[in-house]
Structure formats: C-alpha cells, structure tokens
Design a protein around this motif. Structure first.
Motif, PDB file in Angstrom:
ATOM      1  N   LEU A  33       0.979  -0.933   0.129  1.00  0.00           N
ATOM      2  CA  LEU A  33      -0.521  -0.553   0.056  1.00  0.00           C
ATOM      3  C   LEU A  33       0.941   1.629  -0.215  1.00  0.00           C
ATOM      4  N   PRO A  34       0.720   2.118  -1.076  1.00  0.00           N
ATOM      5  CA  PRO A  34       1.335   3.355  -0.304  1.00  0.00           C
ATOM      6  C   PRO A  34       1.078   3.974   1.044  1.00  0.00           C
ATOM      7  N   PRO A  35       2.074   4.158   1.853  1.00  0.00           N
ATOM      8  CA  PRO A  35       2.226   4.581   3.261  1.00  0.00           C
ATOM      9  C   PRO A  35       1.546   5.830   3.514  1.00  0.00           C
ATOM     10  N   ARG A  36       0.590   6.546   4.364  1.00  0.00           N
ATOM     11  CA  ARG A  36       0.327   7.492   4.643  1.00  0.00           C
ATOM     12  C   ARG A  36       1.244   8.469   4.385  1.00  0.00           C
ATOM     13  N   THR A  37       2.176   8.891   4.601  1.00  0.00           N
ATOM     14  CA  THR A  37       2.723  10.073   4.052  1.00  0.00           C
ATOM     15  C   THR A  37       3.188  10.165   2.396  1.00  0.00           C
ATOM     16  N   THR A  38       2.963   9.164   2.166  1.00  0.00           N
ATOM     17  CA  THR A  38       3.003   9.495   0.116  1.00  0.00           C
ATOM     18  C   THR A  38       1.851   9.964  -0.246  1.00  0.00           C
ATOM     19  N   GLU A 205       0.934  -4.592   6.970  1.00  0.00           N
ATOM     20  CA  GLU A 205       2.672  -4.094   7.212  1.00  0.00           C
ATOM     21  C   GLU A 205       2.578  -2.226   7.571  1.00  0.00           C
ATOM     22  N   ARG A 206       4.129  -2.724   8.576  1.00  0.00           N
ATOM     23  CA  ARG A 206       4.176  -1.162   9.793  1.00  0.00           C
ATOM     24  C   ARG A 206       4.116  -0.132   8.513  1.00  0.00           C
ATOM     25  N   MET A 207       4.041   0.471   8.626  1.00  0.00           N
ATOM     26  CA  MET A 207       4.802   1.650   7.513  1.00  0.00           C
ATOM     27  C   MET A 207       4.091   3.371   8.102  1.00  0.00           C
ATOM     28  N   PRO A 208       5.386   4.071   7.827  1.00  0.00           N
ATOM     29  CA  PRO A 208       5.284   5.195   8.246  1.00  0.00           C
ATOM     30  C   PRO A 208       3.847   6.416   7.884  1.00  0.00           C
ATOM     31  N   SER A 209       3.415   6.362   8.696  1.00  0.00           N
ATOM     32  CA  SER A 209       2.145   7.577   9.285  1.00  0.00           C
ATOM     33  C   SER A 209       2.516   9.115   8.757  1.00  0.00           C
ATOM     34  N   PHE A 210       3.600   9.669   9.524  1.00  0.00           N
ATOM     35  CA  PHE A 210       3.279  10.870  10.289  1.00  0.00           C
ATOM     36  C   PHE A 210       4.922  11.550  10.209  1.00  0.00           C
ATOM     37  N   MET A 211       4.346  12.617   9.954  1.00  0.00           N
ATOM     38  CA  MET A 211       6.038  13.428   9.445  1.00  0.00           C
ATOM     39  C   MET A 211       5.782  14.674  10.075  1.00  0.00           C
ATOM     40  N   ARG A 218      12.998  16.908   7.207  1.00  0.00           N
ATOM     41  CA  ARG A 218      11.981  16.306   7.367  1.00  0.00           C
ATOM     42  C   ARG A 218      12.356  15.121   8.402  1.00  0.00           C
ATOM     43  N   ARG A 219      11.613  14.237   9.368  1.00  0.00           N
ATOM     44  CA  ARG A 219      11.382  13.040  10.180  1.00  0.00           C
ATOM     45  C   ARG A 219      10.395  12.212  10.039  1.00  0.00           C
ATOM     46  N   THR A 220      10.126  11.586  10.289  1.00  0.00           N
ATOM     47  CA  THR A 220       8.875  10.686  10.465  1.00  0.00           C
ATOM     48  C   THR A 220       8.674  10.493  12.314  1.00  0.00           C
ATOM     49  N   THR A 221       7.659  10.568  12.711  1.00  0.00           N
ATOM     50  CA  THR A 221       7.429  10.898  13.662  1.00  0.00           C
ATOM     51  C   THR A 221       5.830  10.158  14.308  1.00  0.00           C
ATOM     52  N   GLY A 222       5.484   9.007  13.538  1.00  0.00           N
ATOM     53  CA  GLY A 222       4.531   7.955  14.053  1.00  0.00           C
ATOM     54  C   GLY A 222       4.319   6.715  12.738  1.00  0.00           C
ATOM     55  N   PHE A 223       4.276   5.602  13.005  1.00  0.00           N
ATOM     56  CA  PHE A 223       3.622   4.761  12.559  1.00  0.00           C
ATOM     57  C   PHE A 223       2.909   3.742  12.217  1.00  0.00           C
ATOM     58  N   ASP A 224       2.146   3.078  11.267  1.00  0.00           N
ATOM     59  CA  ASP A 224       1.242   2.291  11.665  1.00  0.00           C
ATOM     60  C   ASP A 224       1.514   1.046  11.464  1.00  0.00           C
TER      61      ASP A 224
END
Length: 255
Positions: A33-38, A205-211, A218-224
């Motif tokens: 899936l496309p990550p939420r950040t994408t 799948e565990r993916m980055p969700s928030f930045m 930038r940096r990733t602040t949350g995964f889901d």
C-alpha cells in the motif's frame, strides 16, 4: 479529527509502482500500500505545496485518510542498473558555461554501475478518501480534482512511474455502529479487531504514517500497522476497537 463529516474521494492508478520499504537496504522491496506519508505528499503535490510545508496539515488530530486497494495486488522483481550518485566521485560537465546556457553535470557512465533488485507493483490502483481541517487546502485540493489538474506531476512512488487520478466527488461520511462491519479499506492500527474468515487472507505491514519538519528537512514521527487483503476481499472488523465509516455503498476506516 476522528471521523470526518465529509471527505474527497479519488482513485489513483499507474502502470507500475514502488514504495520503498524503510527497513530494507540491498533489495529494494516495496510496500503493498502507499504509506500515509506518501499519500500526503501526493495530495500536496497536486495543490502545489512546497516541500516540508504540509506535514502539519496531515497531522493525526487534523486529518483523516482511508486507503483501499483495488483489485489484486501483484508484484514482480526487476533487476536494474544504476549510476552512483556519490558527490565525492568525479563528475563531468556539458552544455556550456552555465551562465547563459544550460549546464548539466553527470557521472561517468562507463563505470561504477550498481545492480539492484527492485520489487515493483504491477498495475497498482488505490481508492483514497481524504479529509483535512485546513479549509484552504481542502478547497484547493477539491478544485484540482474537479478540474483534473495538478501543480506537480504525480507518480506512484518513483518519479518515472507516472500516475493518473479519477475523482469521485465529495462524499458524506456516516459512522457504522454494527457490532461487526465488513470494510473495503485497509485497517490502520486494528490488527486485534480483524475477524478471521475462511478464504480471506489478510496481511499486515508497518508503514510510516506521520512526519514533521526539522532542521535537516523532515523526520518520521509515527508508524502504524495496516491490515489489508491482496485479493480484493472485504475485511470484517469488530467496531468496538475501531470506528468504521460508511461512504456511499462502501465502508472504510480512517486513520
């Protein structure tokens, strides 16, 4: 934000796609899936937001996104040759002085080629439902979707995998309060809420969700953890731990 009252609904498609997993190095594996950040970056590109300027608009408390894979998710592995982009290596210049004509820099193409295996998505398509509290951004995105225009070209992960959009309109969102609900979207953070069914294969799948922006960019602040199927099946979930929403004839879960 929780469950929004309204959302913009669209489908994004491409011939190929690749969303590189952040936990892989040598083999370029892709998220299914496309990550939420994408997705946030893709929508910001449509509006024309500058890099590192839109992260707060897609923060968890002011935005909601549902991701639904359309059709069967299929991948292939493709070996690709690439040139090194190490800035310490020798580069040649071409195209004039760079003052009045275009000047291009490129690495030596006769050496330093690297072979990588890329896992690619074949004919990827996803239904996206998005809501943001920023009214100016919401209206700008709605205008782009209605007119079929984008500020920047859209791609499915890598820049060469150009994507196209189908807009389904603005939708009203209603909360589903049944004890067990079949949803079409992926289930964010709801692994324990999924009800197993014979013949329905689910994946997580565990993916980055928030930045967020920082001094380096930038940096990733949350995964889901996202639970989904790869064969276009619906997922049954217990609504006690997640909040399913009804959109027209579809049920989704916003994350």
């Amino acid at each position: 934000m929780g469950v929004p009252d309204r959302c913009l609904s669209l489908t994004v498609r491409a011939d190929w796609g690749h969303f590189r997993r952040v936990d892989r190095t040598v083999t370029k594996q892709t998220y299914r899936l496309p990550p939420r950040t994408t997705i946030a970056g893709m929508l910001a590109a449509m509006v024309g937001s500058s890099r590192d300027s839109y992260y707060e608009m897609f923060a968890p408390e002011v935005s909601a996104i549902a991701i639904e894979p359309l059709g069967t998710i299929r991948t292939i592995t493709e070996p690709m040759l690439g040139l090194s982009t190490n800035p310490d290596e020798h580069f040649e210049n071409a195209g004039g002085t760079g003052q009045k004509t275009v000047k291009a820099s490129y690495p030596d193409s006769t050496s330093n080629r690297q072979l990588h295996s890329y896992e690619l998505l074949v004919d990827p398509a996803y239904r996206i439902d998005v809501a943001v509290e920023d009214e100016e951004f919401y209206r700008a995105l709605a205008h782009r979707l209605k007119t079929g225009t984008t500020h920047y070209p859209l791609s499915m992960g890598l820049s060469e995998y150009l994507a196209w959009i189908e807009f389904h309109g603005e939708r009203t969102v209603e909360v589903c309060d049944d004890e067990v609900v079949k949803v079409d979207s992926a289930v964010p953070g709801g692994v324990e809420s999924v009800v197993p069914h014979e013949g329905v294969r689910t994946h997580v799948e565990r993916m980055p969700s928030f930045m967020e922006a920082d001094e380096r960019g930038r940096r990733t602040t949350g995964f889901d953890d996202y639970t989904f199927t790869t064969d276009d099946s619906a997922i049954s979930v217990r609504s006690g731990s997640v909040v399913p929403s009804q959109i027209s004839d579809r049920s989704v879960i916003f994350g």
